[in-house]
Each structure stands twice: as structure tokens, then as C-alpha cells.
Design a protein around this motif. Structure first.
Motif, short mmCIF file in Angstrom:
data_model
loop_
_atom_site.label_atom_id
_atom_site.label_comp_id
_atom_site.label_asym_id
_atom_site.label_seq_id
_atom_site.Cartn_x
_atom_site.Cartn_y
_atom_site.Cartn_z
N GLU A 97 -7.21 -4.59 -12.68
CA GLU A 97 -6.29 -4.79 -11.86
C GLU A 97 -5.16 -5.50 -12.39
OE1 GLU A 97 -9.93 -5.78 -8.35
OE2 GLU A 97 -8.87 -7.29 -9.39
N LYS A 101 -2.33 -7.97 -7.47
CA LYS A 101 -3.23 -6.87 -6.65
C LYS A 101 -4.84 -7.19 -6.92
CE LYS A 101 0.48 -3.70 -6.68
NZ LYS A 101 0.87 -2.03 -6.95
N PHE A 104 -8.44 -5.49 -5.70
CA PHE A 104 -8.40 -4.11 -5.30
C PHE A 104 -9.84 -3.10 -5.64
CE2 PHE A 104 -4.09 -2.19 -4.46
CZ PHE A 104 -3.83 -3.21 -3.84
N ARG A 182 -10.36 -4.49 5.34
CA ARG A 182 -9.92 -5.79 4.65
C ARG A 182 -10.41 -7.07 5.48
NH1 ARG A 182 -3.68 -6.06 3.77
NH2 ARG A 182 -3.41 -4.52 5.44
N ASP A 226 -3.57 -11.56 -1.77
CA ASP A 226 -3.11 -10.31 -2.46
C ASP A 226 -3.93 -9.22 -1.47
OD1 ASP A 226 -2.13 -11.74 -4.52
OD2 ASP A 226 -3.55 -11.28 -5.65
N ALA A 230 -1.73 -6.35 0.37
CA ALA A 230 -1.89 -4.52 -0.04
C ALA A 230 -1.57 -3.68 1.30
CB ALA A 230 -3.51 -4.77 -0.26
N ASN A 231 -1.40 -2.43 0.67
CA ASN A 231 -0.97 -1.63 1.90
C ASN A 231 -1.87 -0.39 1.55
OD1 ASN A 231 0.52 0.13 0.20
ND2 ASN A 231 2.18 -1.46 0.39
N ASP A 234 -1.05 1.32 -1.80
CA ASP A 234 -1.69 0.85 -3.15
C ASP A 234 -3.03 1.30 -3.14
OD1 ASP A 234 0.52 -0.75 -3.34
OD2 ASP A 234 -0.02 -2.52 -2.06
N LEU A 235 -3.63 1.34 -2.02
CA LEU A 235 -5.16 1.69 -2.31
C LEU A 235 -5.40 3.18 -2.85
CD1 LEU A 235 -8.17 0.62 -1.03
CD2 LEU A 235 -7.88 2.33 0.42
N THR A 496 7.24 -5.33 -6.59
CA THR A 496 6.67 -3.99 -6.65
C THR A 496 7.96 -3.00 -6.55
OG1 THR A 496 4.89 -4.42 -5.24
CG2 THR A 496 5.51 -1.99 -5.18
#
Length: 963
Positions: A97, A101, A104, A182, A226, A230-231, A234-235, A496
Motif C-alpha cells: 500500500e 491509502k 486497502f 467500508r 484512510d 478512499a473512493n 481507488d479500489l 492525489t
């Protein structure tokens, strides 16, 4: 993480910290015992290596292949049981990672169970459970794996499932699923880290030990901020970067046709394109310029000191001798920390560890002081113990013999299940590019010399700097070892800047992926053959042969459990059992521990509701000397006053610590309310602080003298040795003499104040623990108890039950929610439970009520009935594989006077039972107006939301008494 081949104890026993998964770092691949195989390979699959086994060799046979797209395939055929274990390991963990982030890799593990292009939401769990299988996934610093054990006829379906989420996942990811998982991960962090005593230890130490931005400087679970940042994009990027077939190993073990298996692998995985190339992580040496003292206040009863030195990395040449040093310093009763801190009563627990990952290891020493001792004093003793190691000349012959014996026995025990063998193969391939790592491991540890151990001590520990962490009870900041010399930094979160669009890698198929593969013919399942023996002194023996590995496991059940205690001496059975692990009239506890470790054997005494259990596990070749030690401990304990005082203090401190953990507190208070405060089995096995404080050594001697005879004792054995040999070896039991006493009468159960909420305040709790239930039926293998358990399966007995799908998957309130019937021959209970996010407490109780009430009023659906019958009807394929599973089966037969044909009776009931009967049982046993509710949580946060739901609310203290 735990060592893969060394069993280290850590601090799990007292403070409940589990280790990360075992692993090995990569090294150059080597081929071993390559032979020719005659099966024709599908186009696109190439064979790389074959390893076979010769008599007496410790090795896991396998064939290794690779697909054109880079997927590594390791197959281990084993037809001893009608099951297969499938593991797919991706070489990505939290160590891959980026700063900002964190979490993840673990978050993504959750997302991979949420369906894919051809697998509906929750269908992954549903299909495997319905097949009679079990499944899960796990993430550590360096890898993520997904695995399932199923009847062998389900293999094709498992390959379809795993390939669909490898190659056809992203189009099924939705914002709703993302947000739900999440919340689930946040609940997991709350339950296992934030809401658990000492739960943040490793996270804080990692921050201080590693440089900022180092991938081991954050925990695998990640930081909440974190996760919040995250969105969905990102995943998806994370998936595209790391989840290609060329970064994965598919390992399958069990009852399979290898040619057919390869054909299926080609069919389902062959059309998935390669991902980006993945390089092995680079090791960078970690050093500290000074000792870093850090501290935190926590909701704990005892302070803790933890010292961590940076060392090497997994599979470094110095890893093995550092492991030996770890064992000498803090593993078991032969260790220096035990001698200098625990034996003399200065600490209730002291251990050493050497946890390793691909790019870093840390050597740790830990202690929790007994009352009257300080963390500063313990730090001084730890440092003096390190000096003592050097001054005494380093490692001894005994030290090396113990460690090497532990390696061999650990390897053999790891071969007892297909899952264990597959896990070993997958780990070795992932980290070393060679599944055949056992022989290398044995060699590297057996070649360690005394000079090696002294060398690594001087290189990594002596005069080197460490992180020293103090965790102290809230309100006691002055009890830390030293004032902090290092402060947590404000994390530098990179901006980012990557706005590039996703470049997808769509898979291709020459068949209809939407069609779920049909299972093959159900495998034939054979209940283990059993034998019965009656010893001369009346001890009954029940046994089964397990000839797959040369091990023997014995369980001796002595009627000397909680039910033999009087209410003012709660905890006496547990304390007596602990005393049997100490000095005997012939030997010291350290001498016995030393001999057991050199034999690679374990002997354990523990007390439960009805029985005190003596558990023996050994390599069969070492059965006689192991039995001799066990019988010495059982029949001639010394009952030394110093041992008694030390163990009594440890038991009391363990009880104090349990008061800080909401989950066991909620369960124990529920049991007291349901079964009464005057029944001993309502309480923890360890009793109460008040009763244990009053126990004397004479109480222990009297309890032992009255209860530890052979009358009514039961012995169960699982071994590769046949009944004649076992009977001969167990002749030593005829030397066992002593008295037995009747079980104390069960006191009348109290009348439940149904509908009442019992609330216990736990200030600042991140979660609330909920228990809803009532008394229910006693155990009955083929009666209404068994049928009610079938009824509850769809309500709360499986992962994809109504309760768990609602509270975890739909609402994101909890990490897991269940309901169940539990009983024995003198008590039974029905309970629904969960640990939920504090702000969802009231609605969680409402959801529990809604699900239970709806199931009672309308019953199950036809689909649920079919699901339950399929799931339970097929799970016996994995019920009798390991010695422990066979032992559990024998224990049920022995304890309740059953014949092994009870399994056939259960299967007949399962086949014949219908919705009408099951729904009638739901209407009878799921009456909410007969149930009570217990909540342990933060009153300030949740009480106002609960008041409208209950007419009667009773506040209790931590012991369950009204305030």
C-alpha cells in the motif's frame, strides 16, 4: 504474524492479541525429486516441477504448473477424505500500500466476497455453504488469500467462483457494496483493535519502529481516516494493479482427478489476461538512532511493557538463529524471562517473539507485572535477562535440541489436514517461488550452531536500540517505563495527482459463464470406525485410527469441572487444573517442560463445566515418554505453595482483564441472569475475583483428593497406532488411583423477567455488545434440540443467515451477528448476539427483533429449506478429516452415551423434516416475549435511544448485580 514452523506463545492467552498469518519471504526456487508424469496437459499449461515422497520423509507431494497468463498452479492429490481445499493467494498485502491509502488490501479482501459479473451479491457464500463447505479469506502484510474446503464433487464450482472474481469482478462493484464493506471493516477495527484491551499495541509500535512511509509502519486493518478517504476508483485501481493471474498462486489439495482439474483450470482461468508485472519487495535495513520510549493509556487492568528490536527479514540467513534466541529468552517454562519474571511472581506473563515479513522482522520481549511491581522494574529485568544470556555462554545443547524437535513435530502436525498442507504449499510458492520448502526449513534450523545464536545476539540485540512501549491503565500516566522520547507524527499524506482513467483488462470465455457448474456425484462419506476398551481400573477408552500421519492425540476427561465447585469457591477447578502443570513430587515444572519440548509433545490440563481435561498430543514414536510425563503430572503433583500463589495471582489478573472486554462480560452476565447466580456454571471457568482471592492451597489439595480419581473418567484416542498397541500403551492408566465425587446438584433456574433490558455501562466503548435470549432445551442428538438447530440455521446459524445478512451485509452495523441453540445434559440456551457500532445499538436490537419475530410468524421459505438441507447434508464430507475432528466426534459419543449410528439417524431426520415441523418449532421457541436483552456499552452514547424500546431497564454493575 506467527512463525510458520515455530510455535511462539506471545500474549494471546491473557490480553487476546492474535498474530497475523504465517508466511515466508521469497528466495530462489529449487526443484526437488522431479519425476515424469503421464497425464496429457491442456494447451496453455506447462509443467514446472514434481515432488514425490519417500517413506519416512517429511514432504508434501505436489505437481507445479503455470498457465500462459502467468497463473501458478500447485496440485496436491490426496484421496484420504472426500474433500478438496482450494486456496488462491495473491502476492499483495498491506506492505504494497501507499502512504495515505492504508487498509486497502484488507478492504479489498472484503470486497471480493460481494459478487462478480456472473456471481450475485452474497451468492459466493451461499453456494459454498449450500455445498457443505466452509470459506474465508485473510490479509497480512505481504499476501491476501481466499480459500474454501468443500466436498470433492464441488471442485469445478469452486474454480468457477474463484476465476469469476479474478477476471470478471470490476463490472459488479457498486457504490452501495463499497460503502457497506467500508462500514464492515470499520466494525472489524472497532471490535478487534479499538474496543479490545491492548488492541492498538502493534499499530503504535509499528509507527515508532519503522520510518514514516515504510509499508510496515501501519497495521493491516489500516487507519479509519484512510478508509474514509478512499473512493471506488481507488479500489478499482488497486485491483487492476495487483489482482492479475501472474501475481497469484492457485493451490488445490484433496480428492481430485488431476487431469480433469487442469482442464477446469484452463477453462475457467485461461481467458483472464495478465496484469502488470510484479517485482518482489526490496529489503531495506531498519535501524534506530536511539531507544524510542512511547506510551498510551488504555482501558486495561494491568500495565504492559513491550520492547521491539528491528532485525532482518524472513528467510534471511540470520532469521533461524534469531528464532532460537527468541525461544531461549521467552518461550515456555525453560526460558529466561519465565525464570526471572514469572516463576518468582514479578510478572503474570512474559514472552519473547520474532515476527517476520518479507521486508522486515522484529524481535520482541513483553511482560505484564504482577501487582506490586512496576514497568520500570520489569524493563530492568528484561535487559538483565539479555545480559544473562551472554554471560552464561549463550545457547546450550538443550536449547538447540528443543528448537529442532519443535520444528520437526510442527511440520508433522501441519500435515494432519489437507488445508494445512495446501497452506504450506501456497506460502512457500508465494514467498520462495518453490512449494517444496519444508526440507529447506528443516535443514536451515538443524544446521544452527551455538556460535550462530551468539553471533545474531551481538549483531541485532546487544547494545542496539529498540522501541519500548508502555500501555498503562487510564488515569495512571506516571506508571510508564519512562517519559516518551518519541512522539507520533502527523502523517504526511501525499496529494492525489493520478487522474488517469482506468484501463480495464476484460477476460474472455468460450463458454457461458453465467451457467453455474453442476456438482458431480456426492462423495461417499464414511464415519470413522471406532473401538472400545475397558481398563482394569474401570476407565473407559474410545478410539479411532487415523493412519495418515504418525501422531497420537489423547483426551482424558475427569469429572472434576465447575459443577463440582461450591458457589463460594468458584474458580477452584480451574486453579487445580493449572497446578497440575507445575512441579511434581519427582520433577520441576521446568524439567518436564524441557523434556516435552525435546519430544515435540504437548500436555495440557484445563477445567470446563463438567470435566477437567488432560490433553496429550505427540508424535506416535514418542508416545511412551509423553504418557509417562502426563501421568506423573496427573498422579503426583507437588502442590507447592509458591506455585499456588503465583497461579492464583495470574488467575485474578486474568479475571480483572476480562472485565475490560465487553464481549465475555456480556455473555457471562447473560448466563447469570438465565441460569442463576447460585449455579457455578453460570460463571467464567476462572471464577470471580472475590472467590479466587479466598482460595487456599488446602482447597486445591482437597478438591484434587476428592475428584481426581479414575472413577467415571473417560479417555478418547486418535492415533495411527491400532487398538491393540494403544491398549498396551494405556496400561499406565491402571496405576492411576484416587477418589471421585458426585456432581453438585443444579440449583433451580430463576424466573426470567422477560422483556427486560439489562444494561452495563462501559464508558467510551466504540461498540456495544448485545445478547438476546432465554433458556432452551438440553442437548439431544436426535430429538427436538437437533431439530431446533436445523430450524435456526437460516435465521442465524450461517454467514448468509437472515440476521447476519441484515446487520452486517445490509446495514454495516457489525462484523458478525449470529443466533444459536447451545446445550448439554443439564442446561440449554437460545441466544442471538453481536458486537455493533455504538451509534447503531438501538436499531440493531430492533433488527434482531424483526428478524426473529418474522421467522417465528412466517417461517422459512422453500428456498431456505432446500438450502439448509443441502448445506448440512453435505458438510459431513469434511467432518472427520483431522485427529481433532475425529476426537470431537468420539467425545460426543462418549459424553452422551451415543452409538456412531446417531449420524445416520440425524441424516434421516434431515432428509425427512419439512417446513411444517420446522416452522412449528420456530413458533414454539422464538417467542420474544420470553427473552431478555443484555447490552454492554457506553451509557452516555446509547441509553436515550434504548429507553423508548423497553418498559423495564435494569442497570447492572460489571458483576451483574443491580446498581
Amino acid at each position: 504474524m506467527r512463525k510458520q514452523i515455530l510455535l511462539t506463545t506471545g500474549i494471546a492467552a491473557l490480553i487476546g492479541l492474535g498474530g497475523c498469518d504465517a508466511q515466508n519471504a521469497p528466495k530462489d526456487a529449487t526443484s526437488s525429486t522431479a519425476v515424469t508424469q503421464s497425464i496429457a496437459l491442456p494447451a496453455g499449461i506447462n509443467k514446472l516441477a514434481t515432488v514425490t515422497k519417500t517413506e519416512g520423509e517429511i514432504v508434501i507431494p505436489f505437481n507445479k504448473y503455470v498457465l500462459d497468463n502467468g497463473l501458478t498452479i500447485v496440485l496436491h492429490p490426496d484421496n484420504s477424505d472426500p474433500l478438496v481445499h482450494v486456496d488462491i493467494t495473491y502476492h499483495v498485502g498491506s506492505g504494497r500500500e501507499e502512504p495515505g491509502k492504508s487498509g486497502f488490501a484488507h478492504f479489498f479482501e472484503h470486497m471480493m466476497f460481494q459478487g462478480s459479473e456472473n456471481v450475485a451479491d452474497e451468492q459466493h457464500f451461499g453456494l459454498i455453504t449450500e455445498s457443505g463447505g466452509t470459506l474465508n479469506g485473510s490479509t497480512n502484510t505481504d499476501r491476501t488469500n481466499y480459500y474454501e474446503t468443500v466436498p470433492s464433487n464441488q471442485l469445478e464450482r469452486m474454480l468457477w467462483l474463484e476465476s469469476d472474481r479474478m477476471g470478471f469482478f470490476l463490472d459488479a462493484v457498486t457504490k452501495e457494496k463499497f460503502e457497506n464493506q467500508r462500514e464492515t471493516v470499520k466494525n472489524e477495527r472497532g471490535q478487534n483493535y479499538d474496543n479490545r484491551p491492548y488492541g492498538l499495541l502493534r499499530e503504535r509500535v509499528g509507527e515508532a519502529l519503522y520510518p514514516e512511509g515504510h509499508p510496515y509502519s501501519w497495521s493491516t486493518i489500516g487507519y479509519i481516516e484512510d478508509l474514509n478517504r478512499a473512493n471506488l476508483n481507488d479500489l478499482k485501481k488497486f485491483f487492476l494493479r495487483w489482482y492479475g493471474p501472474n501475481n497469484a498462486t492457485l493451490t488445490i489439495g484433496g480428492d481430485m482427478d488431476e487431469a480433469q482439474t487442469l482442464a477446469w483450470v484452463k477453462k475457467y482461468f485461461g481467458g483472464i489476461p495478465r496484469g502488470p508485472e510484479v517485482n518482489k519487495p526490496e529489503y531495506t535495513k531498519v535501524t534506530l538512532d536511539q531507544d524510542r520510549y512511547i506510551s498510551m493509556q488504555d482501558n486495561v487492568s494491568l500495565p504492559l511493557v513491550y520492547m521491539a528490536f528491528p532485525t532482518v527479514h524472513a528467510n534471511h540467513p540470520d532469521e533461524a538463529p534469531l528464532d532460537v534466541l527468541m525461544s531461549i529468552m521467552g518461550s515456555g517454562k525453560t526460558s529466561l524471562l519465565y525464570k526471572n519474571m514469572v516463576k518468582n511472581g514479578k510478572a503474570v506473563q512474559a514472552n519473547a517473539g520474532h515476527s517476520c515479513g518479507e521486508i522486515a522482522c522484529q524481535f520482541s520481549l513483553l511482560a505484564l507485572p504482577a501487582p506490586g511491581n512496576t514497568l520500570t522494574e520489569l524493563e530492568t529485568i528484561i535487559r538483565a535477562s539479555l545480559d544473562e544470556f551472554e554471560s552464561r555462554g549463550g545457547a546450550t545443547d538443550d536449547d538447540l535440541e528443543r528448537v529442532k524437535a519443535g520444528i520437526i513435530s510442527g511440520m508433522v502436525y501441519g500435515l494432519e489436514s489437507v488445508a494445512g498442507k495446501v497452506s504450506q504449499l501456497a506460502a512457500y510458492e508465494t514467498y520462495r517461488s518453490n512449494p517444496d520448502g519444508i526440507s529447506d526449513d528443516i535443514a536451515r534450523y538443524e544446521n544452527i550452531t551455538k556460535d550462530d545464536v551468539m553471533r545474531v545476539y551481538k549483531a541485532y540485540i546487544k547494545d542496539k536500540h529498540s522501541v519500548v512501549m508502555s500501555i498503562v491503565p487510564k488515569g495512571q500516566p506516571d506508571s510508564v517505563v519512562k517519559a516518551d522520547t518519541w512522539q507520533r507524527y502527523e502523517r504526511n499524506i501525499p496529494e492525489t495527482t493520478d487522474e488517469t482513467s482506468l484501463v480495464l483488462r476484460p477476460g474472455v470465455s468460450d463458454f457461458d459463464r453465467s451457467v453455474i457448474p453442476s456438482p458431480g456425484k456426492n462423495p461417499s462419506i464414511k464415519v470413522p470406525d471406532i473401538y472400545r476398551v475397558e481398563m482394569k481400573n474401570g476407565v473407559s477408552v474410545l478410539g479411532a485410527v487415523n493412519d495418515e500421519v504418525p501422531t497420537t492425540t489423547i483426551q482424558v476427561s475427569i469429572p472434576a469441572g465447575q459443577t463440582h465447585e461450591v458457589i463460594d469457591k468458584l474458580g477452584l477447578a480451574s486453579l487445580t487444573a493449572s497446578m497440575l502443570g507445575e512441579n511434581t513430587l519427582q520433577s520441576s515444572a521446568e524439567e518436564l517442560s524441557n523434556e516435552l519440548q525435546k519430544l515435540g509433545s504437548n500436555v495440557y490440563f484445563g477445567a470446563g463445566e463438567k470435566f477437567t481435561t488432560l490433553r496429550i498430543r505427540t508424535l506416535s514414536k514418542n508416545l511412551d515418554p509423553t504418557l509417562a510425563i502426563a501421568m506423573e503430572q496427573l498422579t503426583s503433583p507437588k502442590f507447592d505453595e509458591a506455585d499456588f500463589e503465583r497461579l492464583k495471582k495470574q488467575q485474578i489478573e486474568g479475571l480483572k482483564n476480562a472485565k475490560k472486554n465487553a464481549s465475555p462480560m456480556a455473555t457471562e452476565i447473560f448466563n447469570k441472569l438465565v441460569f442463576g447466580f447460585d449455579n457455578s456454571f453460570s460463571y467464567s471457568n476462572n471464577g470471580t475475583i472475590a472467590t479466587v482471592e479466598k482460595l487456599t492451597l488446602e482447597d486445591v489439595k482437597a478438591f484434587y483428593g476428592s475428584n481426581y480419581g479414575p472413577a467415571n473418567a473417560e479417555v478418547i484416542v486418535v492415533s495411527d497406532l491400532d487398538s491393540a498397541i494403544i491398549t498396551e500403551r494405556l496400561e499406565v492408566l491402571n496405576n492411576w488411583k484416587g477418589q471421585s465425587s458426585p456432581v453438585a446438584a443444579v440449583k433451580a433456574f430463576p424466573e426470567l423477567a422477560a422483556g427486560t433490558l439489562y444494561f452495563i455501562d462501559k464508558p467510551d466503548a466504540a461498540q456495544s455488545e448485545i445478547r438476546i435470549g432465554k433458556r432452551a432445551m438440553n442437548y439431544d442428538a436426535t430429538g427436538e434440540y437437533y431439530r431446533a438447530d436445523l430450524m435456526n440455521y437460516n435465521l442465524g446459524g450461517a454467514f448468509n443467515s437472515r440476521i447476519n445478512l441484515n446487520l452486517r451485509e445490509d446495514k454495516g452495523y457489525t462484523y458478525g451477528a449470529r443466533s444459536f441453540f447451545s446445550g448439554n445434559d443439564f442446561r440449554g440456551v437460545y441466544r442471538a448476539q453481536a458486537g455493533v457500532r455504538a451509534d447503531t445499538t438501538a436499531d440493531s436490537i430492533l433488527q434482531f427483533r424483526n428478524e426473529i419475530n418474522a421467522f417465528r410468524e412466517t417461517g422459512m421459505t422453500d428456498q431456505e429449506l432446500a438450502f439448509m438441507k443441502s448445506a448440512i447434508g453435505q458438510r459431513d464430507a469434511r467432518a472427520y478429516e483431522t485427529p481433532n475432528q475425529k476426537l470431537s466426534f468420539l467425545s460426543e459419543i462418549m459424553t452422551y452415551g451415543l452409538d456412531k449410528t446417531f449420524v445416520d439417524e440425524q441424516n434421516a431426520i434431515l432428509a425427512d423434516i419439512g417446513k411444517a415441523e420446522l416452522n412449528s418449532l420456530a413458533a414454539k421457541h422464538l417467542k420474544l416475549d420470553e427473552m431478555i436483552t443484555v447490552v454492554v456499552g457506553d451509557k452516555a452514547k446509547v441509553m436515550e435511544s434504548l429507553k423508548p424500546m423497553f418498559e423495564n431497564i435494569v442497570e447492572l454493575d460489571e458483576n451483574g448485580k443491580p446498581l
